[in-house]
Design an enzyme around this catalytic site. Structure first.
Site, PDB file in Angstrom:
ATOM      1  N   SER A 233       0.948  -1.129  -0.074  1.00  9.11           N
ATOM      2  CA  SER A 233       0.035   0.041  -0.090  1.00  9.11           C
ATOM      3  C   SER A 233       0.866   1.176  -0.117  1.00  9.11           C
ATOM      4  CB  SER A 233      -0.788  -0.063   1.236  1.00  9.11           C
ATOM      5  OG  SER A 233      -0.110   0.467   2.472  1.00  9.11           O
ATOM      6  N   LYS A 234       0.274   2.408  -0.199  1.00  4.49           N
ATOM      7  CA  LYS A 234       0.927   3.639  -0.080  1.00  4.49           C
ATOM      8  C   LYS A 234       1.976   3.716   1.192  1.00  4.49           C
ATOM      9  CE  LYS A 234      -2.828   3.627  -0.602  1.00  4.49           C
ATOM     10  NZ  LYS A 234      -3.549   2.516  -0.787  1.00  4.49           N
ATOM     11  N   ARG A 235       1.883   3.087   1.941  1.00  2.20           N
ATOM     12  CA  ARG A 235       2.662   3.456   3.113  1.00  2.20           C
ATOM     13  C   ARG A 235       3.933   2.727   2.923  1.00  2.20           C
ATOM     14  NH1 ARG A 235       2.329  -0.650   6.918  1.00  2.20           N
ATOM     15  NH2 ARG A 235       0.616  -1.976   6.533  1.00  2.20           N
ATOM     16  N   GLY A 237       5.514   2.849   0.419  1.00  2.00           N
ATOM     17  CA  GLY A 237       6.209   3.438  -1.187  1.00  2.00           C
ATOM     18  C   GLY A 237       5.173   3.876  -1.956  1.00  2.00           C
TER      19      GLY A 237
END
Length: 473
Positions: A233-235, A237
Site C-alpha cells: 500500500s501507499k505506506r 512507498g
RNA sequence: GGCCCCAUAGGAUAACGGCUAGUCCACCGGAUUCUCAGUCCGAAGGUCGGGGUUCGAUUCCCCGUGGGGCUGCCA
C-alpha cells in the site's frame, strides 16, 4: 474460445498489483488465442470517478496491455461499464429471477437503522418513506466446491456463509452479484484475480448454480506485499503505475519485473510480448510476494541499456514530454546525432530515465551548475589555474577529438605533473560538466567537442581569476 | 471468534521422495579504472518448530507457530 477480463473499479489509480493481474489475464488470453476484455466495475457510486477510469485506461495502454473490447471501444458484449448495465436492467432481471426461484428475497430496513431487517418477502414489498429495501441472496444448504488453478481443490460448507445483499437499496448490484452476471453475460471463460477474492468465490458460485449457469475457471493470484508482508500500500512507498512512469521506468521494464514476481523463466530479462507462448498459469507461485524496488530498478537499467539508440531517444523524448520538460525535449530533438552519442554514453551508468535526465544535463545546457565539492576540493586549489590554462593550450592545439585522441591529450597533460593524475582528471571533469560523477572523461570530452570544451574551460578560468581578484581585494 | 490461503538465505525463486539445496537482486571482498556505474571473479547467508509415513522428506500427512485474506448496501 478463451475469454479473459480485467475488471478494475475506478476508485483510484491503477496500481502495480492491478497491472500484474491484468498482465496474467492478458498473457493467458494471448497464449490461448483468446480475447482480453476490459470492464469497469463502477457500482460504488460514492467512490467511483471518471478521472480514475481515464487514468486506468491510459496506464493500461502505456503498459501495452491492449484489449479487444472495453468501455472506450465497445464490443459485442457491451456495455462495458457496470453503471451502464444497471441502466439496462441486466442485474434487476436476474435478481428477479432469483427471487422467483426462491433463492433471493426482499429485505426491508429502517433508514435510520440499516443493521436490523424489519421484514422479508418474496413479493415486491410496499415500503414507507422512512424505509429502504434490498434484495438478499439466500445461501443454500450443502457445500460449494470448485477447482482453483493456483490453490487446487477448494471446498466450503455453505453454513459458514450468511445471506448477503445482491441489490443495494439504491438499485445498484453489489460486487459479488454484478461480477457473476457480467462474467456470464460476457462469456468469460477464465477469471484470474487477486487472492483477496478467494473466499468470495464460493458465494459467486452459489449464484451461478442458482441461475443454472456454468461458472468460469478461477485462478487466484497471490497478493503483492510490502516489506513487512502486509499487502502493498501507499505506506510502503509508491504503488501506482503512473508513479513509476513519472520516475522514468520503461513500461517494458516494469512489466518485466511484475511478470517475474512469482514466475520463473529461463531468461530473466525479457519483453513480456515474447513470453506469450511460455505462459502456463500453474507456473506462477502460489505465495504472497514482496515488492522489491531495487530489483525493479536493476531490471529497468538492463532494459535501458538494451534499447536501440533510436528507441532510447524516442522513449526518453516521450518521457520528457510526459513529465512536462519541453525545453529539454527541444534540445534533444535539435541535434539527433549529438543526443544519440550523449544518451548512449550516459545510460551505461544509470537505471531510469529520470536518472538519465539528471546525468545528461551538463551535455544539453551550457549553464553549468558547479557542485560545491568540486569548487572546494579542486577549483580553489593552488594548481587549478595552471592546470586549466595548460589544458586549454593543449586542447587548442589538438585536432584529434576522437576518444583515443582526447585520451592522448589528457594523459600528456597529466604527465606534466602540475598536480596528481587524479586531480588532473577530476579538475577537467568538473570543468567541462560541473560535476565529479560523469561518464568516462575521454568520452565526455570527445562527445562535447572542441567548441564546448574550450568555451567551458575558458569560462572556468575567468571564474578562477574573478575569485582571485575578489579574495585579494 | 468462524471459514479459507500461504511458509526454502534479507527479497524473488529452483530442486520425478534421492548428489556438497542451484539461480537472480541486495549485501561483503577482490580485479579492471579518471569519478561513478558496469563487467568479471570470489565469500557469506536458507528448507519455521514438533511429530508421523519411508531405506531416505525441502518435497507427502497431522499438530503447532507465524503471516495474509474473507466475514460490508467496498471491490
Amino acid at each position: 474460445m478463451v475469454r479473459c477480463r480485467f475488471a478494475p473499479s475506478p476508485t483510484g489509480n491503477l496500481h502495480v498489483g492491478g497491472v500484474r493481474t491484468a498482465l496474467f489475464n492478458w498473457l493467458f488470453a494471448k497464449n490461448q488465442n483468446g480475447s482480453f476484455v476490459l470492464r469497469i466495475e463502477d457500482t460504488d457510486t460514492e467512490r467511483s470517478e471518471k478521472r480514475f477510469e481515464d487514468q486506468i485506461l491510459s496506464s493500461m495502454k502505456w503498459c501495452g496491455l491492449n484489449w479487444s473490447e472495453g468501455p472506450d471501444i465497445g464490443g459485442e458484449y457491451g456495455p462495458y461499464r457496470q453503471s451502464e448495465r444497471v441502466a439496462l436492467g441486466f442485474y434487476d432481471k436476474y435478481a428477479q429471477e432469483l427471487v422467483e426461484r426462491g433463492q433471493a428475497y426482499y429485505a426491508v430496513y429502517k433508514k435510520s437503522n440499516q443493521e436490523e431487517v424489519l421484514r422479508t418477502s418474496t413479493e415486491t414489498p410496499d415500503i414507507s418513506g422512512d424505509e429502504v429495501c434490498t434484495i438478499k441472496f439466500r445461501i443454500p444448504k450443502g457445500k460449494t466446491e470448485f477447482s482453483d488453478l493456483s490453490k487446487g481443490e477448494m471446498s466450503f460448507e455453505n453454513e459458514n456463509f450468511s445471506d448477503f445483499i445482491i441489490i443495494k437499496s439504491n438499485g445498484f448490484p453489489t460486487y459479488n452479484f454484478a461480477v457473476v452476471v457480467d462474467d456470464h453475460m460476457m462469456d468469460i471463460t477464465h477469471v484470474f484475480r487477486g487472492e483477496d477474492h478467494l473466499t468470495n468465490t464460493p458465494r459467486q458460485i452459489m449464484i451461478y448454480r442458482a441461475l443454472d449457469w456454468e461458472p468460469p475457471t478461477f485462478m487466484h493470484i497471490p497478493l503483492i506485499l510490502g516489506s513487512d508482508r502486509a499487502p502493498l500500500s501507499k505506506r510502503h512507498g509508491h504503488t501506482s503505475v503512473d508513479h513509476f512512469r513519472e520516475e522514468g521506468y520503461l513500461s517494458v521494464g516494469l512489466m518485466n519485473y511484475l511478470a517475474l514476481l512469482g514466475w520463473t523463466v529461463d531468461q530473466e530479462i525479457f519483453d513480456y510480448h515474447e513470453k506469450i507462448k511460455d505462459f502456463i498459469p500453474s507456473d506462477i507461485s502460489n505465495k504472497g510476494v514482496v515488492f522489491d524496488y531495487e530489483k525493479l530498478e536493476w531490471i529497468n537499467g538492463k532494459h535501458l541499456r538494451l534499447l536501440d539508440p533510436e528507441e532510447l531517444i524516442i522513449q526518453f523524448g516521450l518521457w520528457l514530454k510526459f513529465t512536462g520538460r519541453f525545453d529539454y525535449y527541444a534540445s534533444i530533438e535539435s541535434d539527433q546525432f549529438y543526443s544519440r552519442e550523449v544518451l548512449t554514453m550516459c545510460r551505461e551508468k544509470i537505471n531510469t530515465l529520470e536518472q538519465l535526465f539528471d546525468f545528461s544535463a551538463p551535455f544539453f545546457s551550457d549553464e553549468l551548475d558547479y557542485q560545491e565539492d568540486y569548487v572546494l576540493k579542486y577549483l580553489r586549489s593552488n594548481w587549478s589555474k595552471d592546470l586549466i590554462s595548460a589544458a586549454i593550450r593543449r586542447f587548442e592545439d589538438s585536432f584529434d577529438w576522437s576518444v583515443e585522441g582526447v585520451e592522448k591529450t589528457v594523459r600528456e597533460l597529466a604527465d606534466e605533473k602540475i598536480t596528481s593524475k587524479k586531480n588532473t582528471f577530476q579538475t577537467l571533469r568538473g570543468g567541462v560538466t560541473g560535476r565529479l560523477v560523469t561518464p568516462g572523461l575521454f568520452e565526455t570530452i570527445s562527445v562535447l567537442g572542441r567548441d564546448k570544451v574550450l568555451e567551458r574551460l575558458e569560462n572556468l578560468l575567468e571564474m578562477i581569476e574573478y575569485e582571485e581578484r575578489n579574495l585579494s581585494d
